[in-house]
Design a protein around this motif. Structure first.
Motif, short mmCIF file in Angstrom:
data_model
loop_
_atom_site.label_atom_id
_atom_site.label_comp_id
_atom_site.label_asym_id
_atom_site.label_seq_id
_atom_site.Cartn_x
_atom_site.Cartn_y
_atom_site.Cartn_z
N ALA A 48 0.68 -1.13 -0.02
CA ALA A 48 0.03 0.03 -0.01
C ALA A 48 0.80 1.21 -0.23
CB ALA A 48 -0.94 -0.02 1.19
N LEU A 49 1.87 1.24 0.77
CA LEU A 49 2.79 2.51 0.72
C LEU A 49 3.72 2.67 -0.49
CD1 LEU A 49 4.10 2.15 4.60
CD2 LEU A 49 2.44 3.50 3.53
N LEU A 50 3.99 1.60 -1.15
CA LEU A 50 4.99 1.67 -2.41
C LEU A 50 4.09 2.11 -3.44
CD1 LEU A 50 7.32 -1.50 -1.85
CD2 LEU A 50 7.90 0.76 -1.52
N CYS A 51 2.81 1.36 -3.64
CA CYS A 51 2.14 1.64 -4.74
C CYS A 51 1.26 2.88 -4.30
CB CYS A 51 1.13 0.47 -5.05
SG CYS A 51 0.39 0.73 -6.63
N SER A 52 1.71 4.30 -4.17
CA SER A 52 0.83 5.26 -3.59
C SER A 52 2.11 6.35 -3.96
CB SER A 52 -0.05 5.29 -2.38
OG SER A 52 0.93 5.00 -1.27
N ASP A 53 1.34 7.70 -3.93
CA ASP A 53 2.11 8.85 -3.94
C ASP A 53 2.13 9.76 -2.84
OD1 ASP A 53 3.43 8.25 -6.47
OD2 ASP A 53 1.41 8.48 -7.66
N ALA A 54 0.96 9.57 -1.98
CA ALA A 54 0.86 10.46 -0.90
C ALA A 54 1.84 10.57 0.04
CB ALA A 54 -0.42 10.22 -0.12
N VAL A 55 2.14 11.62 0.79
CA VAL A 55 3.11 11.62 1.94
C VAL A 55 2.46 12.37 3.23
CG1 VAL A 55 5.05 11.65 0.54
CG2 VAL A 55 3.86 13.78 1.14
N ASN A 56 2.91 12.08 4.32
CA ASN A 56 2.42 12.64 5.59
C ASN A 56 3.72 13.05 6.26
OD1 ASN A 56 1.61 13.52 8.37
ND2 ASN A 56 0.12 12.00 8.29
N HIS A 57 3.96 14.51 6.05
CA HIS A 57 5.40 14.86 6.78
C HIS A 57 5.17 15.75 7.86
CE1 HIS A 57 9.35 15.97 6.95
NE2 HIS A 57 9.03 17.36 6.74
N ASP A 58 5.14 15.44 8.88
CA ASP A 58 4.92 16.33 10.28
C ASP A 58 3.51 16.71 10.36
OD1 ASP A 58 7.96 15.86 11.02
OD2 ASP A 58 8.18 17.81 9.99
#
Length: 511
Positions: free
Chosen positions: A367-377
């Motif tokens: 799920a993490l590898l096949c997606s582009d979203a990020v949650n930075h701080d």
């Protein structure tokens, strides 16, 4: 001309005298004079002193001022001072609340996109969004706020959240095709993007068609500016009460005045007695009590992140018993979260996912590898569905940045609505894999294997397919959106294409 969605990009380039290289520097000054700045106009702000004076417009306050004047004339200076002190305190409280709300609203305005990436003179530049002009070529990607109304001329899986305009919480996939219908609403103009909307996925190239007050957001701002303010129920009640009270006091004072004269008391003493009665009958503390109670209400609302511009609006909000809305994304947070997963014939709550279970860990990693979203701080960028996948990883101390650094993406096939799939390739433990996510029915139809709890690849059988379909239906009927994840080992030299998305091994479902 407003039907830009009906026109070809070549026609629009000619209409705005621009090209794929963007506007020319020599034309900027004349265009600025013609179109102005890309900002929303607003009414001239009231000064603090003007706001302070407006606090004395209330009918009850006027009665109190009259009472203060009468007290002063009659020599009762203590009453005069008390009344004026109470009125002034009310006015100060009202002014402070108004100015606080103005500051909060200004801080909200500053949250809008301050910079824009454009092509000018054939070079990519970053400029202040207020300097954008019709004809500018703007480059956007996931996480950007669209700075103006524009026609999409290039789209690479570009998806935009337009809930601020349409109320639809779902992101809209943008296209470059010409739309033939000449009477489409904003929500149906899929080759246009609008100021204030958020790019949630992909990237694109836009041709600016309208700026400032000519945008769809500008039309809303114009309507808000022209809306007349109406009195709140509390203001109406207090004004009605004040009028009735003043009439009653005047009548009573006149009666007392003439009765005093009839009893033989001289005219001046009778008048002073009537005036004293009038001052005593006026509830000087009412205004301050109402103001203090409302101020407490605004502070409680502020703790809930609600901005109250006018004190009396608190009472109006308190009278609301039912709020009706036809759009879920308008009033909710429009935030998706992973609730359940399905692996090896079992449905598991998201909180109970265990990284000690190889299959559950594989599902989260996919799920993490096949997606582009990020949650930075805490700052979430990307499609809401993919943000939910990233957040469930954070819940179990699996950070997307570290996972993607360890298994970098080599190639990708972006999501599109026809295939209903997205695929990426990665090197994992010395082998090369294609990871795919998409609609469960599409993934199931293309699957050849299913991965069991012990990591074994088992050829998929009719019972396995039925079990997955039942789980999909069960999760969907609970109001959950379901994604299927699959993996496939590939040759290192293989150049992936849409034909590569076959003969998967199904890992599981995430809802």
């Amino acid at each position: 001309m407003k039907d830009f969605y009906c026109k070809s990009k070549e026609f629009l380039m000619e209409h705005f005298n621009t090209s794929s290289d963007g506007l020319k520097s020599k034309d900027l000054e004349s265009l600025k004079e013609k179109y102005g700045e890309n900002v929303l106009n607003s009414k001239e702000k009231k000064t603090a002193f003007k706001v302070f004076l407006e606090q004395f417009k209330d009918f009850l306050v006027i009665i109190l001022l009259v009472a203060a004047a009468i007290s002063f004339i009659s020599g009762n200076k203590e009453s005069t001072i008390v009344i004026l002190a109470v009125i002034t305190m009310n006015a100060i409280l009202g002014t402070v609340q108004h100015m606080k709300a103005e500051e909060s609203l200004e801080s909200l305005k500053k949250m809008s996109s301050p910079r824009a990436r454009v092509m000018r003179d054939g070079r990519k530049q970053e400029i202040d969004s207020s300097e954008l002009l019709p004809g500018d070529i703007v480059l956007v990607e996931a996480g950007d706020v669209v700075p103006s109304d524009a026609r999409v001329i290039e789209s690479y899986s570009l998806m935009v959240n337009e809930s601020s305009l349409t109320g639809e919480s779902e992101s809209v996939e943008k296209i470059t095709d010409i739309l033939e219908d000449g009477k489409l609403t904003v929500g149906d103009q899929k080759n246009m993007v609008f100021s204030g909307s958020l790019v949630t996925y992909g990237r694109g190239k836009l041709l600016v068609t309208a700026i400032g007050m000519d945008t769809e957001l500008g039309k809303i701002a114009s309507l808000l500016d022209n809306t007349e303010e109406s009195a709140t129920p509390l203001q109406k009640s207090l004004e009605k009460f004040g009028k009735k009270l003043s009439i009653a006091i005047i009548v009573l004072c006149v009666v007392v005045f003439f009765m005093s004269i009839a009893r033989g008391i001289n005219t001046l003493d009778s008048l002073m007695f009537a005036v004293a009665l009038a001052v005593a009958a006026i509830p000087e503390a009412l205004g301050s009590i109402v103001t203090i109670v409302l101020a407490i209400g605004t502070q409680k609302m502020a703790k809930e992140n609600a901005i109250i511009k006018k004190l009396h609006s608190v009472e109006s909000l308190g009278c609301v018993s039912v709020i009706c809305s036809d759009k879920t994304g308008t009033l909710t947070q429009n935030k998706m979260t992973v609730k359940k997963i399905y692996v090896d014939g079992k449905i598991v709550e998201s909180e109970k996912i265990s990284l000690d279970n190889p299959l559950e860990k594989e599902l989260l990693r996919s799920a993490l590898l096949c997606s582009d979203a990020v949650n930075h701080d805490g700052q979430e960028i990307g499609d809401p569905t993919e943000v939910a996948l990233v957040n469930v990883g954070h819940l179990h101390n699996l950070k997307e940045v570290k996972v993607r650094e360890k298994y970098p993406r080599m190639e990708e096939l972006p999501f599109d609505s026809e295939r209903k799939l997205m695929s990426t390739t990665h090197e994992i433990d010395g082998k090369y894999y294609l990871i795919t996510k998409g609609a469960p029915d599409v993934v199931i139809d293309r699957a050849k294997y299913i991965i069991k709890a012990n990591g074994e690849y088992k050829e998929i059988e009719t019972k396995d397919i039925e079990d997955i379909k039942k789980a999909n239906i069960k999760l969907s009927e609970s109001g959950l959106r379901v994604l299927a994840f699959a993996i496939k080992e590939i040759d290192r030299q293989e150049k992936i294409n849409f034909d590569s998305e076959n003969e998967f091994a199904i890992v599981g479902l995430i809802s």
